[in-house]
Design a protein around this motif. Sequence first.
Motif, PDB file in Angstrom:
ATOM      1  N   PRO A 115       7.864  13.387  -3.709  1.00  0.00           N
ATOM      2  CA  PRO A 115       6.574  12.689  -3.757  1.00  0.00           C
ATOM      3  C   PRO A 115       5.583  13.218  -2.719  1.00  0.00           C
ATOM      4  O   PRO A 115       5.905  13.326  -1.540  1.00  0.00           O
ATOM      5  CB  PRO A 115       6.945  11.224  -3.462  1.00  0.00           C
ATOM      6  CG  PRO A 115       8.318  11.258  -2.882  1.00  0.00           C
ATOM      7  CD  PRO A 115       8.986  12.503  -3.374  1.00  0.00           C
ATOM      8  N   ASN A 240      15.398   0.514   4.368  1.00  0.00           N
ATOM      9  CA  ASN A 240      15.078   0.773   2.978  1.00  0.00           C
ATOM     10  C   ASN A 240      14.217   2.036   2.837  1.00  0.00           C
ATOM     11  O   ASN A 240      14.461   2.894   1.987  1.00  0.00           O
ATOM     12  CB  ASN A 240      14.333  -0.492   2.482  1.00  0.00           C
ATOM     13  CG  ASN A 240      14.014  -0.422   1.032  1.00  0.00           C
ATOM     14  OD1 ASN A 240      14.666   0.300   0.289  1.00  0.00           O
ATOM     15  ND2 ASN A 240      12.977  -1.155   0.636  1.00  0.00           N
ATOM     16  N   ILE A 241      13.216   2.152   3.699  1.00  0.00           N
ATOM     17  CA  ILE A 241      12.338   3.322   3.629  1.00  0.00           C
ATOM     18  C   ILE A 241      13.089   4.580   4.046  1.00  0.00           C
ATOM     19  O   ILE A 241      12.964   5.631   3.422  1.00  0.00           O
ATOM     20  CB  ILE A 241      11.063   3.090   4.460  1.00  0.00           C
ATOM     21  CG1 ILE A 241      10.247   2.034   3.732  1.00  0.00           C
ATOM     22  CG2 ILE A 241      10.274   4.387   4.677  1.00  0.00           C
ATOM     23  CD1 ILE A 241       8.905   1.744   4.234  1.00  0.00           C
ATOM     24  N   LYS A 244      14.998   5.871   1.208  1.00  0.00           N
ATOM     25  CA  LYS A 244      14.140   6.563   0.228  1.00  0.00           C
ATOM     26  C   LYS A 244      13.750   7.946   0.738  1.00  0.00           C
ATOM     27  O   LYS A 244      13.699   8.905  -0.025  1.00  0.00           O
ATOM     28  CB  LYS A 244      12.872   5.748  -0.041  1.00  0.00           C
ATOM     29  CG  LYS A 244      13.124   4.520  -0.896  1.00  0.00           C
ATOM     30  CD  LYS A 244      11.818   3.819  -1.199  1.00  0.00           C
ATOM     31  CE  LYS A 244      12.085   2.498  -1.907  1.00  0.00           C
ATOM     32  NZ  LYS A 244      10.904   1.652  -1.997  1.00  0.00           N
ATOM     33  N   LYS A 248      14.860  10.792  -1.651  1.00  0.00           N
ATOM     34  CA  LYS A 248      13.787  11.347  -2.502  1.00  0.00           C
ATOM     35  C   LYS A 248      13.059  12.512  -1.859  1.00  0.00           C
ATOM     36  O   LYS A 248      12.286  13.198  -2.508  1.00  0.00           O
ATOM     37  CB  LYS A 248      12.755  10.250  -2.811  1.00  0.00           C
ATOM     38  CG  LYS A 248      13.307   9.089  -3.618  1.00  0.00           C
ATOM     39  CD  LYS A 248      12.170   8.133  -3.934  1.00  0.00           C
ATOM     40  CE  LYS A 248      12.671   6.963  -4.743  1.00  0.00           C
ATOM     41  NZ  LYS A 248      11.584   6.053  -5.092  1.00  0.00           N
ATOM     42  N   ILE A 274       3.308   6.180   4.272  1.00  0.00           N
ATOM     43  CA  ILE A 274       4.073   5.101   3.642  1.00  0.00           C
ATOM     44  C   ILE A 274       3.089   4.053   3.141  1.00  0.00           C
ATOM     45  O   ILE A 274       2.302   3.500   3.915  1.00  0.00           O
ATOM     46  CB  ILE A 274       5.074   4.495   4.645  1.00  0.00           C
ATOM     47  CG1 ILE A 274       6.049   5.587   5.084  1.00  0.00           C
ATOM     48  CG2 ILE A 274       5.833   3.323   4.024  1.00  0.00           C
ATOM     49  CD1 ILE A 274       6.837   5.255   6.313  1.00  0.00           C
ATOM     50  N   ASP A 275       3.109   3.846   1.842  1.00  0.00           N
ATOM     51  CA  ASP A 275       2.176   2.895   1.240  1.00  0.00           C
ATOM     52  C   ASP A 275       2.969   1.977   0.323  1.00  0.00           C
ATOM     53  O   ASP A 275       3.678   2.467  -0.564  1.00  0.00           O
ATOM     54  CB  ASP A 275       1.097   3.661   0.452  1.00  0.00           C
ATOM     55  CG  ASP A 275       0.005   2.727  -0.028  1.00  0.00           C
ATOM     56  OD1 ASP A 275      -0.283   1.730   0.657  1.00  0.00           O
ATOM     57  OD2 ASP A 275      -0.568   2.996  -1.112  1.00  0.00           O
ATOM     58  N   ASN A 276       2.860   0.696   0.542  1.00  0.00           N
ATOM     59  CA  ASN A 276       3.584  -0.277  -0.285  1.00  0.00           C
ATOM     60  C   ASN A 276       5.066   0.027  -0.374  1.00  0.00           C
ATOM     61  O   ASN A 276       5.658  -0.038  -1.445  1.00  0.00           O
ATOM     62  CB  ASN A 276       3.016  -0.270  -1.713  1.00  0.00           C
ATOM     63  CG  ASN A 276       1.883  -1.257  -1.813  1.00  0.00           C
ATOM     64  OD1 ASN A 276       1.897  -2.289  -1.133  1.00  0.00           O
ATOM     65  ND2 ASN A 276       0.893  -0.915  -2.633  1.00  0.00           N
ATOM     66  N   GLY A 277       5.652   0.427   0.738  1.00  0.00           N
ATOM     67  CA  GLY A 277       7.099   0.678   0.772  1.00  0.00           C
ATOM     68  C   GLY A 277       7.520   1.997   0.154  1.00  0.00           C
ATOM     69  O   GLY A 277       8.714   2.272   0.032  1.00  0.00           O
ATOM     70  N   GLU A 278       6.562   2.839  -0.245  1.00  0.00           N
ATOM     71  CA  GLU A 278       6.909   4.132  -0.862  1.00  0.00           C
ATOM     72  C   GLU A 278       6.451   5.285   0.032  1.00  0.00           C
ATOM     73  O   GLU A 278       5.258   5.428   0.297  1.00  0.00           O
ATOM     74  CB  GLU A 278       6.255   4.272  -2.246  1.00  0.00           C
ATOM     75  CG  GLU A 278       6.830   3.366  -3.316  1.00  0.00           C
ATOM     76  CD  GLU A 278       8.324   3.580  -3.560  1.00  0.00           C
ATOM     77  OE1 GLU A 278       8.802   4.735  -3.476  1.00  0.00           O
ATOM     78  OE2 GLU A 278       9.025   2.571  -3.806  1.00  0.00           O
ATOM     79  N   PRO A 279       7.394   6.123   0.486  1.00  0.00           N
ATOM     80  CA  PRO A 279       6.997   7.269   1.323  1.00  0.00           C
ATOM     81  C   PRO A 279       6.589   8.476   0.482  1.00  0.00           C
ATOM     82  O   PRO A 279       7.216   8.758  -0.537  1.00  0.00           O
ATOM     83  CB  PRO A 279       8.275   7.591   2.100  1.00  0.00           C
ATOM     84  CG  PRO A 279       9.391   7.102   1.229  1.00  0.00           C
ATOM     85  CD  PRO A 279       8.861   5.990   0.367  1.00  0.00           C
ATOM     86  N   SER A 280       5.537   9.166   0.888  1.00  0.00           N
ATOM     87  CA  SER A 280       5.281  10.490   0.305  1.00  0.00           C
ATOM     88  C   SER A 280       4.980  11.476   1.437  1.00  0.00           C
ATOM     89  O   SER A 280       4.674  11.067   2.563  1.00  0.00           O
ATOM     90  CB  SER A 280       4.183  10.461  -0.747  1.00  0.00           C
ATOM     91  OG  SER A 280       3.108   9.740  -0.275  1.00  0.00           O
TER      92      SER A 280
END
Length: 424
Positions: A115, A240-241, A244, A248, A274-280
């Motif tokens: 991502p 959790n992060i 991921k 990922k 990290i935005d809304n629990g999603e790392p890119s």
Amino acid sequence: MNILLIGSGGREHAIARKLSESSSVDELYSYPGNPGIWQYAPKADIKLEYPLVIDFCKSKKIDLVVVGPEQPLAEGITDILNEAGIKVFGPSKKAASIESSKGFAKEFMFRHNIPTAKYKIFDNENIKDAEKYLNGCNYPVVIKADGLAAGKGVIIANELHEAIDTLRSMFGGIFSDAGKKVVIEEFLKGEESSILAICDGKDFITLPSSQDHKRALDGDKGKNTGGMGAYSPAPIVNENILKKVEDKILKPAIEGMQSEGFPFIGCLYAGLMIDNGEPSVVEFNARFGDPETQAVLSLFEGDLAKLLYSAAIGKIDKSAMKETSGKFACCVILASEGYPDSYEKGYAITGIDEAEKSGAIVYHSGTKTSTGKILSDGGRVLGVTGISNSLKGAIDNAYNAVGKINFANKFYRKDIGNKALKIT
Ligand code: AMP
Ligand code: GLY
């Protein structure tokens, strides 16, 4: 074992300090080092010319060369030393492209489904296409020089005319050849953090998370710098992060580089949004971060030399790193006023001993000695690092020590770590 450490900044001071604590290390040398590093690792009598480095390694029976900065990695120091039979903690030239070419990194991430922000790559022969593309973008948009530009090659343009000006100045040579190709990418919102992974080509272990402060001024204002301070661990990176990030991002990156024939051995730095629990991924670097390392390694427990050596021989020994004991570290960079643009240097620094007596660690970034005095000798001068059982305590300890150090032109951010206090 005997180790040669390449580099001269605060990051290398932190690495040298930890290596010197390792019972596996017999002799530790540095090149070129700085007055802080030389406390642990005397300066090797060489230049970065390869017959000289190789001869030095052979004559001192160097078991491992640890490379701090990106430039020698991008120039292929690892390949040259490996060919002479010398083990290196640091990636090959090809694997270091993950940092030295942002276009290469983006295409690699695309191939491996990692991502990251949507992007398009243009070179200076296609300026018209690039301008047309900018016309259709949502703003802000991010324009990045493809090559190494000492952390200055990323511009966030809020409007089309700013983006066009940036594009023209990059193609016009403001970053010399590094800007002859650019990546134009979507602006990501969220909270940034950095994960450093020690990699052996096939497997990895992550060090405690951290957060850099890239802008020069309080409140994340002003220009992008190499980094004005960092703290570790970063509360935004919860379990959790981290999972991921490992599944990922790091795993596909390490496996992807291996399967494409350029396994990554060294420290892979994942700069994350990290935005809304999603790392890119904002960027990959092929080395330890500066100043993240000053915070992260201040908390490192275990045998760093053993860890780096085991990674360099392709058999990472994860037991060489111990779980950290719930402590926090905060590193505040003391810079020369004017950095990242022009600044004056050569001013006498006082109070380092008093700061260290208060329990802080003072890492040297840009210093030199002259007639027994320590003088400022760079944009980033010192990394004053506090440690405590709480993040607030670490921040307070760092700033208490900052108050004891003086030099003309001393400049620093007053808000390192504050963002994280809102999360904890
Ligand atoms: P880089 O050198 O790629 O890490 O970029 C330097 C800084 O620019 C990053 O730490 C971010 O603060 C910012 N940045 C880079 N890329 C993006 C992006 N796609 N969206 C938002 N901010 C970005
Ligand atoms: N602190 C950012 C970097 O090392 O690239």
